[in-house]
Design a protein around this motif. Structure first.
Motif, mmCIF file in Angstrom:
data_model
loop_
_atom_site.group_PDB
_atom_site.id
_atom_site.type_symbol
_atom_site.label_atom_id
_atom_site.label_comp_id
_atom_site.label_asym_id
_atom_site.label_seq_id
_atom_site.Cartn_x
_atom_site.Cartn_y
_atom_site.Cartn_z
ATOM 1 N N LEU A 11 -19.661 -7.141 -4.065
ATOM 2 C CA LEU A 11 -18.316 -7.335 -4.568
ATOM 3 C C LEU A 11 -17.594 -6.457 -4.914
ATOM 4 O O LEU A 11 -18.445 -5.770 -5.953
ATOM 5 N N GLN A 13 -13.934 -5.574 -7.941
ATOM 6 C CA GLN A 13 -12.445 -5.710 -8.131
ATOM 7 C C GLN A 13 -10.986 -5.219 -7.410
ATOM 8 O O GLN A 13 -11.745 -3.977 -6.593
ATOM 9 N N PRO A 88 -7.895 -7.710 -2.451
ATOM 10 C CA PRO A 88 -8.042 -9.104 -2.260
ATOM 11 C C PRO A 88 -7.590 -9.618 -0.528
ATOM 12 O O PRO A 88 -9.437 -9.602 0.342
ATOM 13 N N THR A 91 -10.862 -8.766 2.069
ATOM 14 C CA THR A 91 -11.810 -8.986 2.293
ATOM 15 C C THR A 91 -12.307 -9.701 3.181
ATOM 16 O O THR A 91 -11.851 -10.503 4.033
ATOM 17 N N THR A 121 -15.928 -8.052 -0.629
ATOM 18 C CA THR A 121 -15.216 -9.073 -0.404
ATOM 19 C C THR A 121 -14.862 -8.544 -1.997
ATOM 20 O O THR A 121 -15.204 -8.105 -3.260
ATOM 21 N N SER A 123 -12.481 -9.071 -5.188
ATOM 22 C CA SER A 123 -11.204 -9.970 -5.910
ATOM 23 C C SER A 123 -10.409 -9.372 -7.111
ATOM 24 O O SER A 123 -9.549 -8.338 -7.485
ATOM 25 N N SER A 124 -9.280 -10.512 -7.405
ATOM 26 C CA SER A 124 -7.604 -9.974 -7.607
ATOM 27 C C SER A 124 -7.898 -9.782 -8.977
ATOM 28 O O SER A 124 -8.448 -10.338 -10.182
#
Length: 124
Positions: A11, A13, A88, A91, A121, A123-124
């Motif tokens: 994960l 950002q 994003p 992903t 993944t 993330s926004s």
């Protein structure tokens, strides 16, 4: 038996970076073309990039060009995917692939060996 094992997913950002690795075993892939595909939920598996055994011919999908870099270390039977400026929409589950020959196209059916995939993944 040929085996490809991916690692390095996780994960991150948006704007961040990840480096995926794919370790090949069971046969020599040093002269085979290797590549990366990805599959987002509800979508078909799509081509990301490929690299020939010398590293002299590399091709990227337009969606990742300028942000992703593929490389390989034939002595270690390993291929890498450096992913920068992640978005994003990047992903997906990322799959390492190898072909029996020294070249393969961008279609899934062109490739003979697949890893189990690693989740990325963003993330926004």
């Amino acid at each position: 038996q040929a085996q490809l094992v991916e690692s390095g997913g996780g994960l991150v950002q948006a704007g961040g970076s990840l480096r995926l690795s794919c370790a090949a075993s069971g046969r020599t892939f040093s002269r085979a073309v290797m590549g990366w595909f990805r599959q987002a939920p509800g979508k078909e598996r799509e081509f990301v990039t490929r690299i020939t055994w010398t590293g002299g011919n590399i091709y990227y999908a337009d969606s990742v060009k300028g942000r992703f870099t593929i490389s390989r270390d034939n002595a270690k039977n390993t291929v890498y995917l450096q992913m920068n400026s992640l978005k994003p929409e990047d992903t997906a589950v990322y799959y390492c692939a190898a072909a029996s020959s020294f070249w393969a196209g961008t279609a899934v059916g062109d490739w003979d060996y697949w890893g189990q995939g690693t989740q990325v993944t963003v993330s926004s």
